[in-house]
Structure formats: structure tokens, C-alpha cells
Design an enzyme around this catalytic site. Structure first.
Site, mmCIF file in Angstrom:
data_model
loop_
_atom_site.group_PDB
_atom_site.id
_atom_site.type_symbol
_atom_site.label_atom_id
_atom_site.label_comp_id
_atom_site.label_asym_id
_atom_site.label_seq_id
_atom_site.Cartn_x
_atom_site.Cartn_y
_atom_site.Cartn_z
ATOM 1 C CG HIS A 100 -1.997 -1.038 1.136
ATOM 2 N ND1 HIS A 100 -2.575 -1.613 2.253
ATOM 3 C CD2 HIS A 100 -2.610 -1.605 0.063
ATOM 4 C CE1 HIS A 100 -3.494 -2.480 1.868
ATOM 5 N NE2 HIS A 100 -3.531 -2.496 0.550
ATOM 6 C CD GLU A 103 -1.122 0.587 4.574
ATOM 7 O OE1 GLU A 103 -0.529 -0.449 4.961
ATOM 8 O OE2 GLU A 103 -2.337 0.601 4.291
ATOM 9 C CG HIS A 210 0.310 -3.725 5.314
ATOM 10 N ND1 HIS A 210 -0.518 -3.339 4.291
ATOM 11 C CD2 HIS A 210 0.751 -4.963 4.992
ATOM 12 C CE1 HIS A 210 -0.590 -4.311 3.389
ATOM 13 N NE2 HIS A 210 0.177 -5.305 3.798
ATOM 14 C CD GLU A 288 -1.590 -3.342 9.310
ATOM 15 O OE1 GLU A 288 -1.218 -2.154 9.215
ATOM 16 O OE2 GLU A 288 -2.390 -3.881 8.535
#
Length: 540
Positions: A100, A103, A210, A288
Site C-alpha cells: 500500500h 503506508e 503495512h 502493521e
């Protein structure tokens, strides 16, 4: 990676949606400043940095361009190993970031990790062990068009999530829930390039980085069902989160222990985590690592300090579990197809534990395999086309240890002088199967139902039921089968018969519904008066 519905459910909305307005000062002014890892590298600096690593450490790293983006930017991955130019019998590991495009945290973290591994090799014992025992691949920027949007190589300030043509790459991989084949057709260019890279390398472990939250997310994303190795996934995820929270107790606070099963958090389809783990038999988690998408450069160093130890620990897990080789008992070399002589892979499975997706395969180059697994005692089975299975019972494993189990498989000798011909052309489909599969017995060979020739159902002749040549289907004559019955049996890998029926070969395609068999690998034996053959089938 977050979606709006889950943001609201998290109770920490304001912290998660913060997206800094980056200034030109957040971008490195030149290559030297980019190599401090305190600023974001421009796209030209990024390419120069990857080449700089190779030029500075030629023996321990190799740069691979595995494709180009929709707008023509390079998709780069750096291999780090003690003999980077050579393929060796060692587990393969992969970190990727920024699928992404907005990110951003993984982009500078991965560049800094590359530098850390290369610059500390030979002096730091932990790093040296990783580089000596693994083939480490790092892809810092997997969606460069979105990171340098709108077609601006000098800044990440306007970076976006999707590709330049609007595809969310973490929804673009084959969907397990729909039974998609492992096919690149119709997918974004960046997805196609990544799928081909992943297939070629078949990584033992990997992680996909991410932003948008702080949590370790492990399979599955598409279903609330648990992976066969769920306890292993929870262990390595907790290790990552616990180490990071030891540095900053307020980090990874979205869930009480810093980890979450993907579908427990929210269900998505077409994720890379599920693709690698289901279709390729790998072990991938999603990291994340920052609540902010476009994080101010002044926070980059702090995120490195929090995550550096965890990143190393997760790589080290790739060295543990069960490992070994599978070779031909007669030649001592890799297994080969009896017809073509080409190398073949062996399937390594744990009866009563594995499902279709969790089994691992040997490489065709060295016959080596790597099976991450929780602490316990397991039976281990090696199987391959054209070979007899071998089982090692009671293989003991523990956390942070490596257990070696080598196999030497014996060539399969088909039973019965007419077996090869009697079952020539037999087809089993689908395989793997869910509830039922089909047997197409094929034709040909002694006792076939074809027209004319030895063993035909013609008329006349000695021992026939009508008027025909020798070898008819009557009660006499050379080559007669005497019956067209075929016995269908299914056995576990330990020899327990779990299904058995008699079918008429002349009835055409035979449907088999074996009942409530648990998922796993089984042996299907088809027997006729001329002989028998054994096929490997997998239920998922």
C-alpha cells in the site's frame, strides 16, 4: 491496511487515521543523507542505494529486478546470504514493504535492515548466523507508483494506497474462498510480478509490512477457521510483539497482546498473506508497524529502535523446526521422475496435524525441506511420485531448536505383471478434493473393453463367451481377466483402511465419496486381477 468499519470498532480512531503532511525536509537531499535512514529516500536515491549495497558488499548480496510497475519503475529485491551469487540448500526468507503505497514505515525500515545485516556480518554473531544459514530477500518498495504518486520521483508526500490504475494489491491475489486457481490472469501488473517472484523462490517464511495500526496479524484473513499451525503462528507473532513492547510498552496496544488472527480483526479476500500461506505452502504474517500512514521522518529512527530486535527474531524462526533432505535410496541423489528422469519434489506431511496447505515440499535442486512447527512429537511422512512412502515416528521438536530428519525413498515397484497396462491412463480428479473425487479408469491393456485384439470382448475362441479370438473376457484363454471388477481402497499413511468398495470398470467414470475423512494425505489403491496401482490423494 485498515478499513473504515474496523477503525470505528477499534476505539482508537484518532490515533489510527493520523496522516502527517510531509514537507520537503522529510525527503533526503542526496544519497549520503538517505544512507542515514533519518529521511525518506527519493526514487532515484532508492535505486542508487540498492546498487550501493551490492557494490559495497558484493559477496553477500545480489540485486534482482523481478519486474517493473505499471509506470515502469523497478521492482527490486536484494538477496543477502554468505554466498549470495549461489543457490544453496538453505531456507529462504522474505520481507516486503509498502504494497500500500502510502503506508510508508516499512520503506525506510527495510533499507536500514539491509544495511544493518550487511555492515554487521562477520562481527555480530547473531547477524552472522542469519546470513550464513538463510537466503534473506528484502523488497523495500513493492508499489513504487503509489508511493511516488502522482508520478513524482522526488517526494512521497502525496503517496496513495492503490496502484496508479486503482488496484488494491492486498485484495488482488487469488481468492481462496472462491477456489481461484494460482493464476496471474487479469491481475494488476505489480501483483503478477510478485506472484511470479514468490513462486520462483518458495519462501519458507515471510512478512508483509503495512501501516495504519500496530499489531502482528497472522493467517487466515479470509476465514475464521484456524491454520493447522495456528499455535506456531501465535507463538512467533507474540515473540515479535513482546520484544517490541519491551522497548516501548505503549507500542502495539491495539489488542491486549499485540497480535490478532486476521479474520478475527476483519475478513478480507485476496490478501498476499493468504496467497503465500495457502497456495504456496509458506508461512507469512502481516506486520502493521505504525499508526500513521505518512509518518514524519523524525519518527523513523524511533520505529527502528522499537522493531529492530523483533525483525531479527522473526528471521531467526526460519532456522527452527524440522529440516532435512529426501533422496533416492539407490542413487543417493535427488528424486527423479521414472519416465523423464527430471527431478521431482517430495511432499513432507504430518498425519493428523497437516491440512493440504500446510504440507511442505522439497526443492528439486537439493532435495532439502524446511518445516516450521510448534514444540511436540510428530510422525513425519515423505512421499513422491514413483516412490514408496517413508514414515519416521515420534519426531521431537522444541521452540528455538532444529531437528534433522533425512529420508531415502525406494523406487515403487508396480505389482502384477499386467498392472501397468491394466490401469494405463487412469485419471483421478479433482486432486486435492473436498467432498468427492472421480476415477476415470482409462482403457487399454490386457482385458480391456476395446474392439479387437487380445483381451477384447469379441466373440468365439477357446474359453470365450461368444465367438472370438484368444484372450476374450470368457473363462479361459491367455490374457483373460476373468472379471472387470476393480477394488477401490483408501488408506491412511500408517496403513489403516478407511474406505473400500468394488466397482465395475466398464461403468465408466466412478464417483467416490469417502465420507467424513479429516483433511490430509491418503493412499488410493486400485486393484484389478491384472495388478494394482497406488495413487496419492489429498483431502482439504
Amino acid at each position: 491496511m485498515l478499513i473504515s468499519g474496523m477503525l470505528l470498532a477499534s476505539g482508537n480512531l484518532s490515533a489510527q487515521v493520523k496522516s502527517a503532511l510531509l514537507d520537503p525536509v522529510d525527503m533526503a537531499g542526496n544519497l549520503e543523507e538517505a544512507l542515514t535512514f533519518q529521511k525518506y529516500a527519493t526514487y532515484p536515491q532508492y535505486v542508487d542505494m540498492m546498487r550501493y549495497f551490492v557494490d559495497s558488499y558484493p559477496g553477500t548480496c545480489r540485486l534482482d529486478t523481478f519486474g517493473t510497475s505499471e509506470q515502469g519503475r523497478l521492482l527490486l529485491a536484494l538477496k543477502i546470504s554468505d554466498n549470495a551469487a549461489e543457490e544453496e540448500a538453505e531456507p529462504r526468507f522474505l520481507y516486503t514493504a509498502t504494497m500500500h503505497g502510502n503506508e510508508l514505515v516499512g520503506y525506510p525500515l527495510m533499507l536500514r535492515l539491509i544495511h544493518y545485516l550487511l555492515s554487521n556480518y562477520g562481527t555480530d554473531s547473531e547477524v552472522t548466523a542469519l546470513v550464513n544459514n538463510l537466503a534473506i530477500w528484502i523488497n523495500p518498495l513493492s508499489n513504487p507508483d503509489a508511493t511516488f504518486y502522482p508520478d513524482n520521483d522526488q517526494s512521497v508526500a502525496l503517496s496513495i494506497r492503490q496502484t496508479s490504475n486503482g488496484t488494491d494489491l492486498n485484495r488482488d491475489f487469488p481468492r481462496v474462498v472462491d477456489g481461484d486457481p494460482d493464476d496471474t490472469t487479469g491481475r494488476a501488473r505489480e501483483t503478477r510480478m510478485m506472484m511470479e517472484f514468490l513462486r520462483e523462490n518458495r519462501f519458507t517464511m515471510s512478512a508483509n509490512i503495512h501501516s495504519g495500526a500496530e499489531v502482528v496479524n497472522y493467517p487466515w484473513d479470509y476465514t475464521l477457521d484456524r491454520h493447522a499451525d495456528d499455535s506456531w503462528f501465535r507463538f512467533v507473532s507474540r515473540e515479535y510483539a513482546d520484544e517490541a513492547r519491551a522497548v516501548d510498552p505503549g507500542y502495539m496496544a491495539l489488542f491486549t497482546d499485540g497480535i490478532s488472527n486476521g479474520a478475527d480483526w476483519y475478513i478480507i479476500h485476496g490478501s498476499r498473506q493468504d496467497y503465500v500461506t495457502w497456495y504456496l505452502g509458506g508461512r507469512e504474517v502481516t506486520l502493521e508497524l505504525a499508526e500513521e500512514y505518512r509518518m514524519n521522518s523524525e519518527l523513523l529512527d524511533w520505529h527502528w529502535q522499537i522493531n529492530a530486535r523483533s525483525l531479527l527474531n522473526y528471521m531467526a524462526q526460519c532456522m527452527y523446526g524440522i529440516t532435512g533432505t529426501v533422496t533416492d535410496r539407490e542413487t543417493g541423489k535427488v528424486l527423479t521422475d521414472p519416465g523423464t528422469g527430471e527431478p521431482v519434489s517430495a511432499l513432507i506431511s504430518i498425519p493428523g496435524h497437516d491440512s493440504t496447505y500446510s504440507m511442505v515440499r522439497t526443492t528439486t535442486a537439493f532435495g532439502d525441506y524446511y518445516r516450521p512447527v510448534e514444540a511436540g512429537a510428530f510422525d513425519l511422512v515423505a512421499s513422491a511420485p514413483g516412490y514408496l512412502n517413508d514414515t519416521v515416528h515420534g519426531v521431537e521438536t522444541d521452540w528455538y531448536t532444529t531437528t534433522r530428519v533425512d529420508f531415502q525413498l525406494e523406487r515403487e515397484r508396480k505389482s502384477g505383471t499386467g498392472a501397468e497396462l491394466a490401469l494405463e491412463g487412469t485419471r483421478i480428479w479433482p486432486n486435492p478434493f473436498r467432498n468427492a473425487f472421480y476415477i476415470d479408469p482409462g482403457t487399454g491393456g490386457p482385458g480391456s473393453t476395446g474392439t479387437g485384439g487380445p483381451g477384447s470382448t469379441g466373440t468365439g475362441g477357446p474359453g470365450s463367451t461368444g465367438t472370438g479370438g484368444p484372450g476374450s473376457t470368457g473363462t479361459g484363454g491367455p490374457g483373460s481377466t476373468g472379471t472387470r471388477e476393480m477394488i477401490v481402497e483408501i488408506h491412511t499413511l500408517t496403513g489403516v483402511t478407511v474406505y473400500g468398495e468394488i466397482h465395475d470398470r466398464d461403468a465408466g467414470t466412478i464417483g467416490i465419496s469417502p465420507g467424513n475423512l479429516p483433511p490430509g494425505l491418503y493412499l488410493l489403491r486400485l486393484s484389478t486381477p491384472d495388478g494394482s496401482r497406488v495413487f496419492r490423494i489429498v483431502k482439504y
